[in-house]
Motif scaffolding. Structure first.
Motif, PDB file in Angstrom:
ATOM      1  N   ASN A   8      89.972  24.330 -18.843  1.00  0.00           N
ATOM      2  CA  ASN A   8      90.029  23.230 -19.847  1.00  0.00           C
ATOM      3  C   ASN A   8      89.996  22.094 -19.398  1.00  0.00           C
ATOM      4  OD1 ASN A   8      89.766  21.747 -22.358  1.00  0.00           O
ATOM      5  ND2 ASN A   8      91.713  22.774 -23.275  1.00  0.00           N
ATOM      6  N   ALA A   9      88.624  21.691 -19.118  1.00  0.00           N
ATOM      7  CA  ALA A   9      88.659  20.397 -18.157  1.00  0.00           C
ATOM      8  C   ALA A   9      89.142  19.265 -19.088  1.00  0.00           C
ATOM      9  CB  ALA A   9      87.186  20.036 -18.157  1.00  0.00           C
ATOM     10  N   GLN A  10      89.479  19.288 -20.421  1.00  0.00           N
ATOM     11  CA  GLN A  10      89.962  17.990 -21.185  1.00  0.00           C
ATOM     12  C   GLN A  10      91.348  17.839 -20.757  1.00  0.00           C
ATOM     13  OE1 GLN A  10      88.019  16.184 -22.908  1.00  0.00           O
ATOM     14  NE2 GLN A  10      86.356  17.549 -22.433  1.00  0.00           N
ATOM     15  N   ASN A  11      91.958  18.843 -20.033  1.00  0.00           N
ATOM     16  CA  ASN A  11      93.396  18.588 -19.825  1.00  0.00           C
ATOM     17  C   ASN A  11      93.598  17.956 -18.432  1.00  0.00           C
ATOM     18  OD1 ASN A  11      94.110  20.333 -22.010  1.00  0.00           O
ATOM     19  ND2 ASN A  11      94.182  22.144 -20.792  1.00  0.00           N
ATOM     20  N   TYR A  12      92.160  17.652 -17.573  1.00  0.00           N
ATOM     21  CA  TYR A  12      92.544  17.134 -16.289  1.00  0.00           C
ATOM     22  C   TYR A  12      92.139  15.585 -16.394  1.00  0.00           C
ATOM     23  CZ  TYR A  12      92.666  22.005 -15.256  1.00  0.00           C
ATOM     24  OH  TYR A  12      92.888  23.268 -15.047  1.00  0.00           O
ATOM     25  N   SER A 163     101.536  15.244  -6.387  1.00  0.00           N
ATOM     26  CA  SER A 163     102.968  15.268  -7.133  1.00  0.00           C
ATOM     27  C   SER A 163     103.399  13.945  -7.334  1.00  0.00           C
ATOM     28  CB  SER A 163     103.995  16.104  -6.326  1.00  0.00           C
ATOM     29  OG  SER A 163     103.910  17.229  -6.060  1.00  0.00           O
ATOM     30  N   LEU A 164     103.156  13.052  -6.422  1.00  0.00           N
ATOM     31  CA  LEU A 164     103.441  11.728  -6.152  1.00  0.00           C
ATOM     32  C   LEU A 164     102.975  10.964  -7.411  1.00  0.00           C
ATOM     33  CD1 LEU A 164     104.613   9.173  -4.706  1.00  0.00           C
ATOM     34  CD2 LEU A 164     102.514   8.761  -3.872  1.00  0.00           C
ATOM     35  N   VAL A 165     101.609  11.149  -7.828  1.00  0.00           N
ATOM     36  CA  VAL A 165     100.994  10.416  -8.733  1.00  0.00           C
ATOM     37  C   VAL A 165     100.986  11.252 -10.192  1.00  0.00           C
ATOM     38  CG1 VAL A 165      99.379   9.094  -7.207  1.00  0.00           C
ATOM     39  CG2 VAL A 165      98.856  11.152  -8.214  1.00  0.00           C
ATOM     40  N   GLY A 166     101.602  12.315 -10.085  1.00  0.00           N
ATOM     41  CA  GLY A 166     101.537  13.170 -11.547  1.00  0.00           C
ATOM     42  C   GLY A 166     100.245  13.542 -11.960  1.00  0.00           C
ATOM     43  N   ALA A 167      99.314  14.179 -10.980  1.00  0.00           N
ATOM     44  CA  ALA A 167      98.013  14.706 -11.257  1.00  0.00           C
ATOM     45  C   ALA A 167      97.914  15.764 -11.904  1.00  0.00           C
ATOM     46  CB  ALA A 167      97.236  14.819  -9.753  1.00  0.00           C
ATOM     47  N   ASP A 168      96.864  16.027 -12.769  1.00  0.00           N
ATOM     48  CA  ASP A 168      96.771  17.014 -13.681  1.00  0.00           C
ATOM     49  C   ASP A 168      96.009  18.237 -12.675  1.00  0.00           C
ATOM     50  OD1 ASP A 168      97.636  15.726 -15.977  1.00  0.00           O
ATOM     51  OD2 ASP A 168      95.773  14.737 -15.872  1.00  0.00           O
ATOM     52  N   LEU A 169      95.428  17.851 -11.666  1.00  0.00           N
ATOM     53  CA  LEU A 169      94.460  18.908 -10.895  1.00  0.00           C
ATOM     54  C   LEU A 169      94.345  18.264  -9.474  1.00  0.00           C
ATOM     55  CD1 LEU A 169      92.593  21.516 -10.910  1.00  0.00           C
ATOM     56  CD2 LEU A 169      90.904  19.998 -11.303  1.00  0.00           C
TER      57      LEU A 169
END
Length: 377
Positions: A8-12, A163-169
């Motif tokens: 679900n690309a919308q989550n990224y 992790s540092l920037v809270g990435a989704d992917l």
């Protein structure tokens, strides 16, 4: 073989993209760099934020100076990085200028992210750059790095940055198509694996220890990076960096590369940072009672439970906690320096002030600043 789950690309919304040296080197390296910039520009046009982790300083320096092979000494590698890094950034700046995107250079060492305040400073800087619409381009600071402050390679650095920037992917662009059942260079019959639920010992065995032909990493390094990202609940895509549309294809759900599930976040905040620390500054060996209390009771570590102090570290730095068999119990931030702990080890908390002339806290390591290793296996 695991079936690939739908994406679900919308989550990224926020992505970290790592590019390896092998993708950027060779006769087609410049063209691939331009194509990667185009893919990132397309992601930005969709409203996504992107942080780029780029290897290639040493390889660029090698090419610029016309050397046939890398120097074997650390100063030689550092000098090559010093020559190559400005050119590498200039080429990225040129590539992104085609899309009216500005870039920023960020050079880090493991020591930077191993210090809590510097970790937070790095995060604030990256957040500001993203807020300004700038593409941060991160590399390990090879010019000053030594073995004690080295991440290992940019695969590991990219997982820490995610992790540092809270990435989704997290996206790893490699010179290999995907994760295979075995190393395809030595087992041409090996099949690609489209989806990995969890990076465990069985998955790690699929990768050889051989590094890439140009970079310092290899498939095992990429699996370890995916494992780090999973601890933060971040999925990872391993994609072929030489394929012009691999990112957009993967986000559309096409069967390209390997997707590693993010899973549930096991740690966040300080505990996630502790778990992902590249190089803890020292070690403390604890007795059986303290080991049991840490592992089973969620307790803090008191000086009375410490048998031995190893290494040099200051207040607030990270140390590994070991049992008497040498097994890792966890990693925590100490409330006392190595010299102070050496003086109060094995003693009751009521004795601390008499021994030191002061008392910071009762705990050598508070449970809120301790990450238990067994929970992350």
């Amino acid at each position: 073989m695991a079936e690939r789950k739908p994406i679900n690309a919308q989550n990224y919304h926020r992505l970290v993209v790592k590019v390896g040296s092998a993708v950027l080197s060779g006769a087609k390296g410049r063209q691939q760099q331009l194509e990667i910039a185009a893919q990132i520009a397309a992601l930005r046009a969709e409203g996504r934020e992107v942080v780029l982790v780029s290897s290639g300083a040493v390889a660029t320096g090698l090419s610029k100076l016309g050397f046939k092979e890398r120097p074997k000494t650390m100063p030689g590698k550092q000098a090559l990085a010093a020559v190559g890094q400005p050119t590498l950034m200039y080429l990225w700046e040129q590539a992104f200028s085609w899309y009216d995107l500005k870039v920023a250079q960020v050079l880090l060492t493991a020591e930077d992210l191993g210090h809590r305040q510097r970790y937070l400073n790095a995060r604030q800087t990256l957040e500001t750059l993203l807020e300004w619409g700038i593409v941060p381009i991160i590399n390990e600071n090879d010019t000053v790095m030594v073995e004690e402050i080295k991440f290992g390679d940019n695969d590991q650095l990219s997982a820490l940055i995610a992790s540092l920037v809270g990435a989704d992917l997290l996206i790893l662009l490699s010179d290999i198509e995907a994760l295979f059942e075995a190393d395809p260079r030595t087992h041409p019959e090996a099949r690609p694996i489209p989806f990995v639920e969890r990076v465990d010992a069985a998955v790690l065995r699929m990768a050889g220890d051989s590094p890439g032909r140009v970079g310092t990493g290899g498939m095992k390094s990429k699996l370890l990076a995916a494992e780090k990202a999973q601890a933060a609940g971040i999925p990872t895509l391993l994609l072929p960096g030489h394929r012009p549309q691999s990112i957009s294809q993967a986000l559309r759900g096409e069967p390209v590369g390997t997707l590693f599930a993010g899973g549930s976040r096991r740690y966040s905040g300080r505990k996630l940072w502790l778990y992902q620390l590249p190089k803890p500054q020292g070690e403390v060996v604890v007795d059986a009672g303290a080991a049991q209390a840490l592992r089973q009771g969620g307790a803090s570590l008191l000086p009375a439970g410490i048998l031995e102090v190893r290494g040099q570290f200051g207040v607030g730095e990270a140390v590994r906690c070991l049992d008497t068999e040498g097994s890792l119990i966890g990693i925590g931030l100490v409330n006392y320096s190595a010299s102070e702990l050496s003086r109060i080890k094995g003693r009751k908390t009521r004795e601390i002030e008499a021994l030191l002339g002061y008392k910071n806290t009762d705990e050598a390591i508070h449970r809120d600043y301790f990450a238990l290793a067994s929970e992350l296996e």
